[in-house]
Design an enzyme around this catalytic site. Structure first.
Site, mmCIF file in Angstrom:
data_model
loop_
_atom_site.group_PDB
_atom_site.id
_atom_site.type_symbol
_atom_site.label_atom_id
_atom_site.label_comp_id
_atom_site.label_asym_id
_atom_site.label_seq_id
_atom_site.Cartn_x
_atom_site.Cartn_y
_atom_site.Cartn_z
ATOM 1 N N HIS A 152 0.830 -1.206 0.000
ATOM 2 C CA HIS A 152 0.000 0.000 0.000
ATOM 3 C C HIS A 152 0.868 1.261 0.000
ATOM 4 O O HIS A 152 0.428 2.327 0.428
ATOM 5 C CB HIS A 152 -0.952 0.025 1.208
ATOM 6 C CG HIS A 152 -1.540 -1.308 1.528
ATOM 7 N ND1 HIS A 152 -2.564 -1.870 0.798
ATOM 8 C CD2 HIS A 152 -1.219 -2.219 2.480
ATOM 9 C CE1 HIS A 152 -2.856 -3.062 1.297
ATOM 10 N NE2 HIS A 152 -2.059 -3.302 2.314
ATOM 11 N N SER A 282 12.451 20.444 -17.968
ATOM 12 C CA SER A 282 12.157 20.285 -16.547
ATOM 13 C C SER A 282 12.681 18.974 -15.999
ATOM 14 O O SER A 282 12.886 18.839 -14.795
ATOM 15 C CB SER A 282 10.647 20.383 -16.311
ATOM 16 O OG SER A 282 9.973 19.328 -16.968
#
Length: 477
Positions: A152, A282
């Protein structure tokens, strides 16, 4: 390249020249001519009045396609196959009367589609094996490097980088099994006629069923196949297209999972995808590296996964022996899926061959969380030294909660070991507790799992397929 017309980015930007050629007009129409030659040769061998001179004329013009004639004819008759029959006949005046004898358009159209898809699957398979080979080397290199595992996306019991890589590799091995099944069971449509009954060929061979049956087999053998589908309507079952794109979708799913993991690892600054010396934008700032290649993989994978729905819908909605609502969709969905998966595998190979690993960052993250992972070990050791399990369990739970609160709410260092060492219930001092923090004690059989999987599964495959391992990782991406 025309700059005033749309061109698929898959052709202009992403897919390899090899895959682009397989779905080119040249490949398609040269395969049509191979099929017409195979048909004429087989019909001659079975007794139809076709001369050696006619066969040789067909063979002499199997490669030099007169596109301008075919294009002009199609503009008049609006039928691509008959336009190419006409164009071939213009080059082969002695043989023009026997070109396409007894066949329907699907004889060249569908058989060519199958041949091209099977050759494309073979190219995909080659690239897949090369990626597996690269992951195998990486998994063995880092088989013993402990790192945080996540469930998770929450820190969990440690794994190793090599074990995580082996999981990526195992997904691709499952995909390889699917590809191999498709290639091992590949078949042609053969000559089935207008509704799949072979009635036109029964007429040609004076109701000689054995000759008509043999015709299918002879054509298959001349094209390098063992057999044709036993049954068809006018077309081969469109479920074949769905099965093939499902296999590509599965590869895309595996690649997407890999790209997700790399993107998350790059966020953690533990592992980075390759970075070019002159890269700008970027993604090239000093304080960050955007995982642009992994993101491209994910983007293309999304396309392939969704594209697999196209042949599924087509297969589901065909009427009786055929309808033509498959044609336009099929011309787009099948090539684009192959071109996209080709680009995905090139990216996968490039990324996996040039991953940058930062062991110190990996260790720092693990060291920060390891005391929480080690509580069960600490508990068991203290019980073995005479402590009360229930009391120790409650105490370590409270200490863990307090230490976690300090980390989360105050941004301070994890002081769980110090808290435990200062608790008289625990017969271990801080030095003894730190001695228990050896990461190798917490990775179970990771090293052995990676070694065993490589030795028993991967290396035998690569030894068998070593002639395929000639593709390089220096792909321009």
């Amino acid at each position: 390249m025309a700059n005033d017309q749309y061109m698929s980015p898959l052709s202009g930007r992403y897919a390899s020249k090899e895959m682009q050629y397989l779905f080119s007009s040249d490949k398609k129409f040269k395969t049509w001519r191979r099929l017409w030659i195979a048909l004429a040769e087989s019909e001659q061998e079975l007794g139809l009045a076709i001369s050696d001179e006619q066969i040789q004329e067909l063979k002499a013009h199997s490669e030099d396609i007169n596109y301008e004639v075919a294009i002009a004819q199609e503009a008049k008759v609006r039928h691509d196959v008959m336009s190419h029959v006409y164009a071939y006949g213009c080059q082969c005046p002695k043989a023009k009367g026997i070109i396409h004898w007894g066949a329907t358009s699907c004889y060249v159209g569908d058989n060519t589609d199958l041949i091209i898809m099977h050759e494309a699957l073979a190219l995909v398979r080659q690239k897949l094996i090369n990626v597996i080979a690269q992951l195998s080397a990486f998994s063995m290199q880092y088989k013993a490097l402990p790192m945080l595992a996540f469930t998770h996306f929450q820190p969990a019991q440690p794994t190793t980088l090599g074990k995580r890589c082996a999981l990526w590799m195992q997904d691709l091995m499952l995909d390889l099994e699917e590809l191999d099944f498709l290639l091992e069971h590949k078949k042609l449509l053969g000559c089935k006629g207008t509704t799949g009954t072979q009635a036109s060929f029964m007429e040609l061979f004076h109701q000689d069923s054995e000759k008509v049956k043999r015709l299918d087999q002879m054509i298959a053998e001349k094209l390098g196949y063992e057999e044709c589908y036993a049954l068809s309507g006018q077309t081969y079952s469109r479920k074949i297209d769905s099965r093939i794109l499902n296999a590509l979708s599965q590869i895309a799913q595996s690649a997407h999972k890999f790209s997700n993991d790399i993107r998350l690892l790059q966020h953690l600054k533990e592992v980075e995808e390759p970075f070019e010396k002159h890269q700008i934008g970027s993604s090239a700032m000093a304080y960050k590296r955007n995982p642009m290649r992994s993101e491209r993989m994910a983007s293309l994978a999304n396309y392939v996964i969704s594209d697999a729905l196209n042949p599924a819908i087509t297969a589901a909605t065909q009427w009786f022996e055929r309808t033509l609502d498959d044609s336009a969709n099929k011309r787009i969905a099948i090539p684009e899926a192959f071109l996209a998966i080709d680009a995905i595998l090139d990216l996968y190979l490039n990324i996996s061959a040039n991953l940058v690993v930062y062991p110190n960052v990996i260790h720092a993250h693990l060291e920060k969380e390891l005391p929480f992972m080690a509580t069960e070990t600490i508990l068991m050791d203290c019980v073995a030294m005479g402590g009360d399990r229930q009391e120790l369990h409650e105490a370590i739970r409270v200490h863990s909660m307090d230490a976690a609160r300090l980390v989360k709410e105050e941004g301070k260092e994890n002081d769980l070991l110090k808290r435990i060492a200062n608790d008289p219930l625990f017969p271990l001092d801080e030095a003894q507790l730190k001695a228990l923090m050896n990461p190798q004690k917490f990775i179970g059989r990771c090293v052995q799992q990676v070694e065993e999987y490589n030795e028993t599964i991967i290396q035998p495959l690569l030894a068998k397929e070593k002639e395929l391992l000639g593709m390089h990782a220096d792909i321009q991406v």
